[in-house]
Design a protein around this motif. Structure first.
Motif, PDB file in Angstrom:
ATOM      1  N   ASP A 172       0.813  -1.216   0.000  1.00  0.00           N
ATOM      2  CA  ASP A 172       0.000   0.000   0.000  1.00  0.00           C
ATOM      3  C   ASP A 172       0.847   1.267   0.000  1.00  0.00           C
ATOM      4  OD1 ASP A 172      -2.137  -1.616   0.098  1.00  0.00           O
ATOM      5  OD2 ASP A 172      -2.726  -1.174   2.174  1.00  0.00           O
ATOM      6  N   GLY A 173       2.162   1.078   0.063  1.00  0.00           N
ATOM      7  CA  GLY A 173       3.034   2.236   0.247  1.00  0.00           C
ATOM      8  C   GLY A 173       3.021   3.173  -0.952  1.00  0.00           C
ATOM      9  N   ALA A 174       3.027   4.470  -0.665  1.00  0.00           N
ATOM     10  CA  ALA A 174       3.078   5.471  -1.724  1.00  0.00           C
ATOM     11  C   ALA A 174       4.541   5.800  -2.022  1.00  0.00           C
ATOM     12  CB  ALA A 174       2.339   6.724  -1.274  1.00  0.00           C
ATOM     13  N   ALA A 175       4.747   6.447  -3.164  1.00  0.00           N
ATOM     14  CA  ALA A 175       6.073   6.972  -3.463  1.00  0.00           C
ATOM     15  C   ALA A 175       6.469   7.911  -2.336  1.00  0.00           C
ATOM     16  CB  ALA A 175       6.055   7.709  -4.794  1.00  0.00           C
ATOM     17  N   SER A 176       7.741   7.922  -1.961  1.00  0.00           N
ATOM     18  CA  SER A 176       8.151   8.770  -0.849  1.00  0.00           C
ATOM     19  C   SER A 176       9.579   9.244  -1.064  1.00  0.00           C
ATOM     20  CB  SER A 176       8.056   7.993   0.469  1.00  0.00           C
ATOM     21  OG  SER A 176       9.179   7.147   0.608  1.00  0.00           O
ATOM     22  N   ASP A 177       9.942  10.258  -0.307  1.00  0.00           N
ATOM     23  CA  ASP A 177      11.330  10.725  -0.345  1.00  0.00           C
ATOM     24  C   ASP A 177      12.175  10.033   0.708  1.00  0.00           C
ATOM     25  OD1 ASP A 177      10.687  12.491  -2.339  1.00  0.00           O
ATOM     26  OD2 ASP A 177      10.164  14.098  -0.925  1.00  0.00           O
ATOM     27  N   ALA A 178      11.554   9.156   1.466  1.00  0.00           N
ATOM     28  CA  ALA A 178      12.276   8.528   2.569  1.00  0.00           C
ATOM     29  C   ALA A 178      13.444   7.702   2.028  1.00  0.00           C
ATOM     30  CB  ALA A 178      11.331   7.641   3.370  1.00  0.00           C
ATOM     31  N   ARG A 179      14.514   7.732   2.783  1.00  0.00           N
ATOM     32  CA  ARG A 179      15.697   6.962   2.387  1.00  0.00           C
ATOM     33  C   ARG A 179      16.226   6.207   3.604  1.00  0.00           C
ATOM     34  NH1 ARG A 179      17.704   6.035  -2.516  1.00  0.00           N
ATOM     35  NH2 ARG A 179      19.780   6.947  -2.362  1.00  0.00           N
ATOM     36  N   VAL A 180      16.957   5.164   3.326  1.00  0.00           N
ATOM     37  CA  VAL A 180      17.754   4.592   4.401  1.00  0.00           C
ATOM     38  C   VAL A 180      19.105   5.294   4.369  1.00  0.00           C
ATOM     39  CG1 VAL A 180      16.633   2.333   4.515  1.00  0.00           C
ATOM     40  CG2 VAL A 180      18.434   2.727   2.834  1.00  0.00           C
ATOM     41  N   THR A 181      19.809   5.260   5.487  1.00  0.00           N
ATOM     42  CA  THR A 181      21.119   5.905   5.560  1.00  0.00           C
ATOM     43  C   THR A 181      22.175   5.001   4.930  1.00  0.00           C
ATOM     44  OG1 THR A 181      20.452   6.929   7.632  1.00  0.00           O
ATOM     45  CG2 THR A 181      22.810   6.923   7.127  1.00  0.00           C
ATOM     46  N   TRP A 182      22.884   5.569   3.983  1.00  0.00           N
ATOM     47  CA  TRP A 182      23.912   4.788   3.298  1.00  0.00           C
ATOM     48  C   TRP A 182      25.283   5.033   3.908  1.00  0.00           C
ATOM     49  CZ3 TRP A 182      23.991   2.975  -2.276  1.00  0.00           C
ATOM     50  CH2 TRP A 182      22.707   2.599  -2.699  1.00  0.00           C
ATOM     51  N   THR A 183      25.981   3.948   4.169  1.00  0.00           N
ATOM     52  CA  THR A 183      27.387   4.042   4.546  1.00  0.00           C
ATOM     53  C   THR A 183      28.159   3.203   3.545  1.00  0.00           C
ATOM     54  OG1 THR A 183      26.666   4.044   6.842  1.00  0.00           O
ATOM     55  CG2 THR A 183      29.021   3.760   6.441  1.00  0.00           C
ATOM     56  N   THR A 184      29.062   3.846   2.818  1.00  0.00           N
ATOM     57  CA  THR A 184      29.677   3.097   1.719  1.00  0.00           C
ATOM     58  C   THR A 184      31.183   2.976   1.879  1.00  0.00           C
ATOM     59  OG1 THR A 184      29.987   5.080   0.378  1.00  0.00           O
ATOM     60  CG2 THR A 184      27.912   3.901   0.111  1.00  0.00           C
ATOM     61  N   ASP A 185      31.677   1.855   1.442  1.00  0.00           N
ATOM     62  CA  ASP A 185      33.123   1.663   1.342  1.00  0.00           C
ATOM     63  C   ASP A 185      33.395   1.198  -0.090  1.00  0.00           C
ATOM     64  OD1 ASP A 185      35.799   1.173   1.616  1.00  0.00           O
ATOM     65  OD2 ASP A 185      35.558  -0.648   2.839  1.00  0.00           O
ATOM     66  N   LEU A 186      33.987   2.099  -0.862  1.00  0.00           N
ATOM     67  CA  LEU A 186      34.194   1.812  -2.277  1.00  0.00           C
ATOM     68  C   LEU A 186      35.680   1.699  -2.584  1.00  0.00           C
ATOM     69  CD1 LEU A 186      31.714   4.482  -3.717  1.00  0.00           C
ATOM     70  CD2 LEU A 186      31.219   2.100  -3.189  1.00  0.00           C
ATOM     71  N   PRO A 187      36.160   0.510  -2.863  1.00  0.00           N
ATOM     72  CA  PRO A 187      37.565   0.355  -3.231  1.00  0.00           C
ATOM     73  C   PRO A 187      37.847   1.033  -4.575  1.00  0.00           C
ATOM     74  CG  PRO A 187      36.496  -1.783  -2.892  1.00  0.00           C
ATOM     75  CD  PRO A 187      35.425  -0.756  -2.904  1.00  0.00           C
ATOM     76  N   GLU A 188      39.113   1.190  -4.864  1.00  0.00           N
ATOM     77  CA  GLU A 188      39.506   1.770  -6.141  1.00  0.00           C
ATOM     78  C   GLU A 188      39.006   0.903  -7.293  1.00  0.00           C
ATOM     79  OE1 GLU A 188      43.615   2.966  -6.034  1.00  0.00           O
ATOM     80  OE2 GLU A 188      43.632   3.053  -8.237  1.00  0.00           O
ATOM     81  N   GLY A 189      38.529   1.587  -8.330  1.00  0.00           N
ATOM     82  CA  GLY A 189      37.997   0.853  -9.473  1.00  0.00           C
ATOM     83  C   GLY A 189      36.487   0.705  -9.418  1.00  0.00           C
ATOM     84  N   VAL A 190      35.881   1.319  -8.368  1.00  0.00           N
ATOM     85  CA  VAL A 190      34.429   1.213  -8.210  1.00  0.00           C
ATOM     86  C   VAL A 190      33.828   2.617  -8.232  1.00  0.00           C
ATOM     87  CG1 VAL A 190      32.558   0.468  -6.709  1.00  0.00           C
ATOM     88  CG2 VAL A 190      34.690  -0.849  -6.805  1.00  0.00           C
ATOM     89  N   GLU A 191      32.739   2.734  -8.960  1.00  0.00           N
ATOM     90  CA  GLU A 191      32.067   4.024  -9.081  1.00  0.00           C
ATOM     91  C   GLU A 191      30.631   3.860  -8.618  1.00  0.00           C
ATOM     92  OE1 GLU A 191      31.051   7.044 -12.837  1.00  0.00           O
ATOM     93  OE2 GLU A 191      31.202   4.883 -13.123  1.00  0.00           O
ATOM     94  N   LEU A 192      30.150   4.839  -7.813  1.00  0.00           N
ATOM     95  CA  LEU A 192      28.755   4.823  -7.377  1.00  0.00           C
ATOM     96  C   LEU A 192      28.057   6.033  -7.968  1.00  0.00           C
ATOM     97  CD1 LEU A 192      26.435   3.729  -5.588  1.00  0.00           C
ATOM     98  CD2 LEU A 192      27.382   5.061  -3.704  1.00  0.00           C
ATOM     99  N   THR A 193      27.052   5.801  -8.794  1.00  0.00           N
ATOM    100  CA  THR A 193      26.342   6.913  -9.436  1.00  0.00           C
ATOM    101  C   THR A 193      24.842   6.679  -9.334  1.00  0.00           C
ATOM    102  OG1 THR A 193      26.393   5.789 -11.569  1.00  0.00           O
ATOM    103  CG2 THR A 193      28.167   7.353 -11.122  1.00  0.00           C
ATOM    104  N   ARG A 194      24.114   7.625  -9.891  1.00  0.00           N
ATOM    105  CA  ARG A 194      22.660   7.457  -9.929  1.00  0.00           C
ATOM    106  C   ARG A 194      22.178   7.757 -11.341  1.00  0.00           C
ATOM    107  NH1 ARG A 194      18.441   6.333  -6.901  1.00  0.00           N
ATOM    108  NH2 ARG A 194      16.483   7.105  -7.755  1.00  0.00           N
ATOM    109  N   VAL A 195      21.261   6.948 -11.823  1.00  0.00           N
ATOM    110  CA  VAL A 195      20.672   7.189 -13.147  1.00  0.00           C
ATOM    111  C   VAL A 195      19.167   7.337 -12.983  1.00  0.00           C
ATOM    112  CG1 VAL A 195      22.488   5.954 -14.390  1.00  0.00           C
ATOM    113  CG2 VAL A 195      20.429   4.726 -13.653  1.00  0.00           C
ATOM    114  N   ASP A 196      18.536   8.062 -13.905  1.00  0.00           N
ATOM    115  CA  ASP A 196      17.091   8.239 -13.759  1.00  0.00           C
ATOM    116  C   ASP A 196      16.325   7.119 -14.461  1.00  0.00           C
ATOM    117  OD1 ASP A 196      16.827   8.845 -16.458  1.00  0.00           O
ATOM    118  OD2 ASP A 196      17.172  10.992 -16.102  1.00  0.00           O
ATOM    119  N   ALA A 197      15.016   7.173 -14.269  1.00  0.00           N
ATOM    120  CA  ALA A 197      14.180   6.050 -14.704  1.00  0.00           C
ATOM    121  C   ALA A 197      14.208   5.853 -16.214  1.00  0.00           C
ATOM    122  CB  ALA A 197      12.745   6.268 -14.225  1.00  0.00           C
TER     123      ALA A 197
END
Lengths: 436, 257
Positions: free
Chosen positions: A91-116
């Motif tokens: 039943d959940g609606a779209a929301s802006d809620a997020r979980v808190t991210w803690t990241t450890d990214l070794p060299e050679g790794v990229e974290l990005t965001r793409v749209d729908a």
């Protein structure tokens, strides 16, 4: 061996006990004597004893939630799920809620965001149920972890996802997430998703394993009590690539994860490991679908779970499909459940559909029961008292899967959690042991 | 000095109307320093004797006594029997997934000795015994009996016997399924314990082959749930040449009389 299904424990099984429960890990199903003649296989085409398996030969997929309709709990894919408790997600609606991210990214790794609208998102394997479709829609794009081709990471990629327990108004809207892990050809990477805290979380995860790449995805569910977690995990395994997934579900009120594997080219290998530990009232559901549609791929599934306390509930569905083109396939799946107390219920439904006789091997087994008295006798016959022997056996039961993670610090942490949970078990030495 | 005394032991399996008597009055005494071979055809109850002494819950004692140095073994739990000095090398050792050999051995040694063995000497002992049994050191990190070959399982059983130093060791068809090399290695392990002097050995076997490596002081012929003939090593030679036919025939005549 007496721990198999002779205990009056409720075990839902699509196959005859006599065929499933052999000495040790169970009986190989063996190659089929009559290959199915078309792709339109009726449910249960390969079913020991002709019992309907319930799982459809083809799965309906769509990115449109409404294409699935609103589940009532009578549908095959929802019939084991307590609908009241998963309703907040559905039943959940779209929301802006997020979980808190803690990241450890070794060299050679990229974290990005793409749209729908990004082609990457549009090209992902489609959702298989309404909740997954809602997740795809509401997550509005995807977080992308990219591992460059031929990269050899010096440590695991770790994404800690911690629920915040709701907003300042005391509301706890659903957090929607879509993660894509894209690993380039011939790269070697381990990615750990570490879920904790309190949240209503529905997260899709897709792992795109490049040709010849070796990828391990670990998903740890150490949620706080009260958390609800739904998710569809997809792996697309490239030519000659190796994919390993280790799912560890310990916390939360309800966890329902659907893991699918498909092969993009021949020679791929997938190993799906899982371990779960359900305490009083916890519902832990793991549904697997391995789709062999190309030649010479292997899959190996091992899920082990323990249950203790009133209302502890686990569900394991293991579907493996070998399509006519998938010659040379080798597959095995095994689910074992250890029921530590009365009042717990484990459902286990392995399902294997084989549409070509030209395979290397295919088998499955499922067993649910109490302690194995032969293991206990062996340990006790070396002077180890019954209480210690039981702890060794249960600890070993979990360690057997946890050791596949390959990240020592994480393995130690998880075994410590499991030890603590076992320590809470009242009077372990008074648990009944069945005698052959 | 240990003495295991078995008197008029009757054992059955199954319950109620399904109960079946397997042992029908066994008498046997094994002392430290002695090696007794129990030989008999398949189905004669040899393994039942071994498992009954060790306390397997599948077997019901319906009569008789078993004592170790005068203490009532039948009143003891399985682990108490082991701590009292009994050891059973099993014919089919059990896999224990997720429990490493080293963890298992250390836990067992701690239980038997009543305290954790000193780490440095313990590691050395394990290593040297494994070398003598020609076991790869990597064995210690494998899960107990998981994926072991038949020969590896039997070496692992003898390794435990060497490390736990029992007063009385029962070896249940330890020779079955072993090739000549493995048989020699395993037998040498048993002989090391015998030479150290304080172990009594009850060697259960179908074949005389292992008796070429482990010389028994006494041979007992076991048929239809009891000892039907006793003698010295020469009895094994007789069995080698003549087999069990004479004994089995005799027992059937008794049964049908």
């Amino acid at each position: 061996m007496t721990d198999q299904n002779t205990t009056g424990l409720t075990t839902e099984s699509a196959v005859l006990a006599g065929e499933l429960f052999g000495e040790g890990v169970g009986t190989q199903a063996g190659p089929p004597t009559t290959p199915a003649d078309s792709t339109a296989v009726a449910p249960g085409a390969h079913s020991h004893g002709g019992t309907p398996t319930g799982s459809p030969a083809e799965r309906f997929t769509s990115t449109d939630p409404d294409a699935f309709g609103v589940p009532t709990g009578r549908e095959e894919t929802w019939r084991f799920t307590p609908m009241k408790r998963i309703k907040p997600l559905l039943d959940g609606a779209a929301s802006d809620a997020r979980v808190t991210w803690t990241t450890d990214l070794p060299e050679g790794v990229e974290l990005t965001r793409v749209d729908a609208g990004d082609p990457l998102v549009k090209g992902l394997p489609e959702p298989v149920d309404r909740l997954a479709a809602l997740t795809r829609q509401n997550s509005d794009g995807a977080d992308v972890v990219r591992v460059a081709k031929e990269a050899q990471l010096d440590r695991p990629v770790t994404l800690g996802l911690a629920g915040t327990g709701g907003d300042s108004a005391g509301e706890m809207p659903v957090v929607w997430g879509q993660l894509v892990v894209e690993v380039g050809a011939f790269a070697k990477a381990t990615v750990v998703l570490d879920h904790s805290g309190l949240a209503k979380y529905s997260g899709g995860v897709t792992v795109l394993v490049g040709d010849g790449a070796q990828v391990t995805l670990v998903s740890v569910q150490e949620w706080a009590p009260g958390a609800v977690h739904g998710g569809q995990y997809d792996a697309v395994v490239g030519r000659d690539a190796t994919f390993k997934q280790v799912v560890v579900t310990l916390g939360g009120d309800l966890v329902r994860l659907v893991s699918n594997v498909q092969y993009a080219g021949p020679g791929g290998s997938a190993e799906l490991f899982g371990v779960y530990f359900s305490d009083e009232t916890q519902h832990q559901e793991h549904r697997l679908w391995v789709d062999h549609a190309v030649p010479n791929c292997t899959s190996n599934v091992l899920y082990k779970g323990a249950l203790q306390g009133e209302g502890a509930r686990t569900v394991w569905i293991g579907d493996v499909r070998i399509r006519p083109a998938a010659t040379g396939t080798e597959t095995y799946e095994l689910n074992r459940n250890l029921v530590l107390t009365d009042g717990a219920r484990a459902d286990s439904v392995p399902n294997l559909e084989i549409e070509t006789g030209e395979i290397v091997g295919a088998g499955h087994a499922s067993a649910t029961g109490r302690f194995d008295d032969e293991q206990l006798f062996y340990l006790c016959s070396r002077g180890i008292d019954a209480e210690t022997a039981r702890r060794l056996v249960v600890r070993g039961f979990f360690a057997d899967v946890v050791q596949h993670i390959g990240v020592d610090a994480l393995q130690d942490r998880l075994m410590a959690t499991i030890d603590a949970r076992l320590g809470a078990l009242p009077a372990l030495d008074e648990q009944p042991v069945e005698v052959a | 000095m240990s003495v295991l005394e078995i008197r008029d032991l009757h054992v059955s399996v199954g319950e109620g109307d399904d109960a079946k008597e397997i042992l029908r009055g066994v008498d046997l005494t094994v002392r430290s320093g002695e090696t007794h071979a129990i030989m008999g055809p398949n189905g004669s109850g040899k393994s039942t004797l071994a498992y009954s002494i060790a306390g397997h819950p599948k077997y019901t004692i319906t009569g008789g006594t078993v004592t170790l140095d005068g203490e009532d073994v039948l009143e003891m739990s399985v682990d108490e029997r082991a701590r009292a000095g009994l050891f059973l090398a099993m014919q089919y050792p059990v896999e224990v997934p997720g429990v490493s050999v080293s963890n298992f051995l250390r836990t067992a040694a701690t239980a038997i000795k009543g305290e954790a063995p000193k780490l440095r000497t313990w590691v050395k002992d394990v290593k040297s015994e494994m070398e003598l049994l020609e076991m790869n050191p990597a064995f210690a990190e494998r899960n107990v009996n998981e994926g072991f070959s038949g020969g590896e399982k039997k070496r692992h059983e003898i390794l435990q016997m060497r490390l736990l130093k029992p007063g009385i060791a029962i070896l249940d068809e330890t020779d079955s399924g072993l090739d000549v090399d493995a048989l020699r290695i395993v037998s040498e392990g048993v002989n090391r314990s015998r030479e150290e002097g304080q172990v009594g050995v009850l060697l259960i076997t179908h074949y005389t082959r292992i008796l070429r490596y482990i010389k028994p002081d006494f041979v007992h012929v076991f048929v239809n749930g009891k000892v039907v003939e006793e003698g010295g090593p020469e009895l094994a030679e007789k069995l080698e040449n003549e087999g069990y036919a004479a004994y089995v025939k005799g027992s059937q005549e008794v049964a049908s009389a």
